[in-house]
Design a protein around this motif. Structure first.
Motif, PDB file in Angstrom:
ATOM      1  N   ALA A  76       0.706  -1.226   0.112  1.00  0.00           N
ATOM      2  CA  ALA A  76       0.119  -0.052   0.071  1.00  0.00           C
ATOM      3  C   ALA A  76       0.914   1.166  -0.134  1.00  0.00           C
ATOM      4  O   ALA A  76       0.583   2.247  -0.391  1.00  0.00           O
ATOM      5  N   GLU A  77       2.221   1.235   0.390  1.00  0.00           N
ATOM      6  CA  GLU A  77       3.004   2.205   0.511  1.00  0.00           C
ATOM      7  C   GLU A  77       3.872   2.178  -0.772  1.00  0.00           C
ATOM      8  O   GLU A  77       4.896   3.490  -0.856  1.00  0.00           O
ATOM      9  N   GLY A  78       3.600   1.756  -1.792  1.00  0.00           N
ATOM     10  CA  GLY A  78       4.313   1.573  -2.941  1.00  0.00           C
ATOM     11  C   GLY A  78       5.743   0.940  -2.750  1.00  0.00           C
ATOM     12  O   GLY A  78       6.300   1.144  -3.836  1.00  0.00           O
ATOM     13  N   ARG A  79       6.017   0.005  -1.789  1.00  0.00           N
ATOM     14  CA  ARG A  79       7.245  -0.651  -1.763  1.00  0.00           C
ATOM     15  C   ARG A  79       6.915  -2.020  -2.327  1.00  0.00           C
ATOM     16  O   ARG A  79       6.005  -2.834  -2.088  1.00  0.00           O
ATOM     17  N   LYS A  80       8.117  -2.794  -2.945  1.00  0.00           N
ATOM     18  CA  LYS A  80       8.104  -3.788  -3.480  1.00  0.00           C
ATOM     19  C   LYS A  80       8.094  -4.998  -2.295  1.00  0.00           C
ATOM     20  O   LYS A  80       8.617  -5.005  -1.329  1.00  0.00           O
ATOM     21  N   MET A  81       6.897  -6.111  -2.457  1.00  0.00           N
ATOM     22  CA  MET A  81       6.619  -6.910  -1.489  1.00  0.00           C
ATOM     23  C   MET A  81       7.807  -8.123  -1.675  1.00  0.00           C
ATOM     24  O   MET A  81       8.474  -8.192  -2.543  1.00  0.00           O
ATOM     25  N   GLN A  82       7.999  -9.018  -0.590  1.00  0.00           N
ATOM     26  CA  GLN A  82       8.778 -10.091  -0.435  1.00  0.00           C
ATOM     27  C   GLN A  82       8.170 -11.410  -0.754  1.00  0.00           C
ATOM     28  O   GLN A  82       7.298 -11.467  -0.126  1.00  0.00           O
ATOM     29  N   LEU A  83       8.881 -12.281  -1.196  1.00  0.00           N
ATOM     30  CA  LEU A  83       8.275 -13.687  -1.199  1.00  0.00           C
ATOM     31  C   LEU A  83       8.268 -14.524   0.113  1.00  0.00           C
ATOM     32  O   LEU A  83       9.198 -14.349   0.717  1.00  0.00           O
ATOM     33  N   LEU A  84       7.021 -14.668   0.303  1.00  0.00           N
ATOM     34  CA  LEU A  84       6.973 -15.625   1.577  1.00  0.00           C
ATOM     35  C   LEU A  84       7.047 -17.083   1.315  1.00  0.00           C
ATOM     36  O   LEU A  84       7.903 -18.001   1.936  1.00  0.00           O
ATOM     37  N   CYS A  85       6.346 -17.528   0.269  1.00  0.00           N
ATOM     38  CA  CYS A  85       6.358 -19.268  -0.095  1.00  0.00           C
ATOM     39  C   CYS A  85       6.170 -19.259  -1.573  1.00  0.00           C
ATOM     40  O   CYS A  85       5.259 -18.327  -2.242  1.00  0.00           O
ATOM     41  N   GLN A  86       6.674 -20.191  -2.268  1.00  0.00           N
ATOM     42  CA  GLN A  86       6.445 -20.349  -3.641  1.00  0.00           C
ATOM     43  C   GLN A  86       6.396 -21.872  -3.777  1.00  0.00           C
ATOM     44  O   GLN A  86       7.267 -22.686  -3.262  1.00  0.00           O
ATOM     45  N   LEU A  87       5.388 -22.467  -4.502  1.00  0.00           N
ATOM     46  CA  LEU A  87       5.110 -23.846  -4.824  1.00  0.00           C
ATOM     47  C   LEU A  87       5.143 -24.182  -6.130  1.00  0.00           C
ATOM     48  O   LEU A  87       4.317 -23.374  -6.908  1.00  0.00           O
ATOM     49  N   ASN A  88       6.054 -24.868  -6.913  1.00  0.00           N
ATOM     50  CA  ASN A  88       5.843 -25.244  -8.211  1.00  0.00           C
ATOM     51  C   ASN A  88       5.232 -26.799  -8.311  1.00  0.00           C
ATOM     52  O   ASN A  88       5.712 -27.755  -7.877  1.00  0.00           O
ATOM     53  N   PHE A  89       4.002 -26.434  -8.928  1.00  0.00           N
ATOM     54  CA  PHE A  89       3.314 -27.878  -9.062  1.00  0.00           C
ATOM     55  C   PHE A  89       3.784 -28.759  -9.761  1.00  0.00           C
ATOM     56  O   PHE A  89       3.743 -30.029  -9.836  1.00  0.00           O
ATOM     57  N   SER A  90       4.670 -28.540 -10.867  1.00  0.00           N
ATOM     58  CA  SER A  90       5.394 -29.577 -11.951  1.00  0.00           C
ATOM     59  C   SER A  90       6.338 -30.540 -10.908  1.00  0.00           C
ATOM     60  O   SER A  90       6.767 -31.466 -11.573  1.00  0.00           O
ATOM     61  N   GLU A  91       6.682 -29.948  -9.974  1.00  0.00           N
ATOM     62  CA  GLU A  91       7.663 -30.799  -8.943  1.00  0.00           C
ATOM     63  C   GLU A  91       7.012 -32.027  -7.985  1.00  0.00           C
ATOM     64  O   GLU A  91       7.600 -32.631  -7.648  1.00  0.00           O
ATOM     65  N   CYS A  92       5.574 -31.648  -8.331  1.00  0.00           N
ATOM     66  CA  CYS A  92       4.816 -32.862  -7.357  1.00  0.00           C
ATOM     67  C   CYS A  92       4.556 -33.978  -8.082  1.00  0.00           C
ATOM     68  O   CYS A  92       4.379 -34.038  -9.259  1.00  0.00           O
ATOM     69  N   PRO A  93       5.122 -35.090  -7.557  1.00  0.00           N
ATOM     70  CA  PRO A  93       5.369 -36.683  -8.228  1.00  0.00           C
ATOM     71  C   PRO A  93       4.138 -37.081  -8.010  1.00  0.00           C
ATOM     72  O   PRO A  93       4.057 -38.609  -8.675  1.00  0.00           O
ATOM     73  N   TYR A  94       2.857 -36.697  -7.388  1.00  0.00           N
ATOM     74  CA  TYR A  94       1.646 -37.470  -7.330  1.00  0.00           C
ATOM     75  C   TYR A  94       0.674 -36.957  -7.949  1.00  0.00           C
ATOM     76  O   TYR A  94       0.505 -35.901  -8.271  1.00  0.00           O
ATOM     77  N   GLU A  95      -0.158 -37.858  -8.513  1.00  0.00           N
ATOM     78  CA  GLU A  95      -1.344 -37.338  -9.293  1.00  0.00           C
ATOM     79  C   GLU A  95      -2.365 -37.015  -8.358  1.00  0.00           C
ATOM     80  O   GLU A  95      -2.627 -37.320  -7.253  1.00  0.00           O
ATOM     81  N   SER A  96      -2.918 -35.822  -8.756  1.00  0.00           N
ATOM     82  CA  SER A  96      -4.017 -35.279  -8.102  1.00  0.00           C
ATOM     83  C   SER A  96      -4.998 -34.471  -8.890  1.00  0.00           C
ATOM     84  O   SER A  96      -4.655 -33.575  -9.826  1.00  0.00           O
ATOM     85  N   GLN A  97      -6.321 -34.481  -8.709  1.00  0.00           N
ATOM     86  CA  GLN A  97      -7.387 -33.796  -9.462  1.00  0.00           C
ATOM     87  C   GLN A  97      -7.476 -32.384  -8.838  1.00  0.00           C
ATOM     88  O   GLN A  97      -8.292 -31.595  -9.399  1.00  0.00           O
ATOM     89  N   LEU A  98      -6.994 -32.105  -7.586  1.00  0.00           N
ATOM     90  CA  LEU A  98      -7.074 -30.932  -6.973  1.00  0.00           C
ATOM     91  C   LEU A  98      -6.043 -29.808  -7.429  1.00  0.00           C
ATOM     92  O   LEU A  98      -6.431 -28.518  -7.279  1.00  0.00           O
ATOM     93  N   LEU A  99      -4.668 -30.322  -7.849  1.00  0.00           N
ATOM     94  CA  LEU A  99      -3.794 -29.457  -8.320  1.00  0.00           C
ATOM     95  C   LEU A  99      -3.622 -29.294  -9.756  1.00  0.00           C
ATOM     96  O   LEU A  99      -3.792 -30.334 -10.542  1.00  0.00           O
ATOM     97  N   PRO A 100      -3.131 -28.237 -10.308  1.00  0.00           N
ATOM     98  CA  PRO A 100      -2.760 -28.080 -11.624  1.00  0.00           C
ATOM     99  C   PRO A 100      -1.621 -28.953 -11.960  1.00  0.00           C
ATOM    100  O   PRO A 100      -0.663 -29.179 -10.938  1.00  0.00           O
ATOM    101  N   LYS A 101      -1.276 -29.618 -13.015  1.00  0.00           N
ATOM    102  CA  LYS A 101      -0.171 -30.317 -13.569  1.00  0.00           C
ATOM    103  C   LYS A 101       1.108 -29.395 -13.465  1.00  0.00           C
ATOM    104  O   LYS A 101       2.337 -30.009 -13.152  1.00  0.00           O
ATOM    105  N   LYS A 102       0.901 -28.035 -13.831  1.00  0.00           N
ATOM    106  CA  LYS A 102       2.209 -27.233 -13.914  1.00  0.00           C
ATOM    107  C   LYS A 102       1.866 -25.767 -13.259  1.00  0.00           C
ATOM    108  O   LYS A 102       0.624 -25.535 -13.055  1.00  0.00           O
TER     109      LYS A 102
END
Length: 296
Positions: free
Chosen positions: A190-216
């Motif tokens: 809100a003050e115009g300052r760049k935000m910082q990353l808290l968490c990042q999830l790469n779905f292509s790294e998930c080795p398990y099949e799931s209908q809940l998550l995208p493939k990538k």
């Protein structure tokens, strides 16, 4: 041997109105008692009987004003209403509602008005609502477990921290340097300052099949290092003012960490960031690994 109760609800002796009332009634008890004795000595039987009756009424009033109105243990509840005592179980409790300074309790068709300021009443009412609930018994708890298992179980993917793994730009991680699509505007607070990353999830790294998550794709959570509580606002939970959720559907693997440094980091932010400070970089930049999905 006198029975001991877990709960005793009675008039609050420290309340000024109760002190004044008890003092007046006690003085009347002594005064009319003395008058009744004196009248008996001088053979004035009619005044003696009148004074004795008033003295008895004063004693009853003093007892009624100070005796416990509720006595209870873990098995039963005894509620006094004038000179009659009602006996109930916790499961007999139905409802309660406020009426002025009093709280009206309903047990199996009977209602009892109890002043809310009475000593011990607040704790008794709190425990009454718990002990009379459907989950107060072992059987009730088992029913709750079966219901939650049948209706509220949701598949999820536990994530484990791996402090020794290499930390790629597009990898799943906590903190560190985020991947960013150069065609998008980087998130600002809100003050115009760049935000910082808290968490990042790469779905292509998930080795398990799931209908809940995208493939990538990469899902990211950003916070403001300058906002109070890092952007968490209980009054504006849905307004992404000092926090942001971003999804990159098709990450560009050609983007390097040097490219990101030029757009995401300002020198003055490094010292204040909870996830980029050099003093915390070894513990904050943690690699996440996907584990087998489960239900809970």
């Amino acid at each position: 041997m006198k029975k001991r109760y877990d709960y005793l609800v009675r008039n609050d002796f420290r309340k000024p109105a109760t002190i004044i009332e008890n003092t007046v009634v006690a003085l009347a008890l002594v005064e009319f008692g003395a008058l009744a004795v004196f009248s008996g000595i001088i053979w004035a039987y009619l005044p003696c009987a009148a004074f004795a009756a008033i003295d008895l009424a004063s004693a009853i009033l003093l007892w009624h004003n100070n005796a416990a109105v509720i006595r209870a243990d873990k098995r039963e509840i005894l509620i006094r209403k004038l000179f009659r005592t009602y006996r109930y179980r916790f499961s007999d409790f139905k409802t309660c509602f406020s009426m002025g300074e009093n709280c009206v309790l309903s047990f199996a068709g009977n209602r009892f008005s109890i002043p809310a300021y009475y000593a011990g009443f607040s704790q008794f009412l709190h425990d009454l609502r718990i002990l009379s609930g459907p989950f107060a018994t072992e059987e009730g708890i088992e029913k709750l477990k079966r219901y939650l298992t049948a209706h509220a179980s949701t598949p999820y993917f536990p994530l484990q921290l791996d402090l020794n793994a290499e930390l790629p730009l597009t990898g799943s991680k906590i903190g560190g340097i985020p991947y960013w699509d150069m065609t998008k505007e980087y998130p600002f607070d809100a003050e115009g300052r760049k935000m910082q990353l808290l968490c990042q999830l790469n779905f292509s790294e998930c080795p398990y099949e799931s209908q809940l998550l995208p493939k990538k794709g990469i899902l990211q959570f950003f916070i403001s290092a300058h906002a109070v509580d890092y952007g968490m606002d209980a009054m504006l939970l849905m307004e992404q003012k000092d926090w942001r959720v971003v999804f990159h559907e098709d990450p560009d693997e050609r983007i390097t960490e040097d490219d990101i440094w030029r757009i995401v980091i300002q020198p003055e932010d490094i010292a204040t960031s909870p996830v980029l400070s050099p003093a915390h970089s070894s513990s904050r930049r943690e690699f996440l690994t996907w584990t087998k999905p489960t239900t809970g």
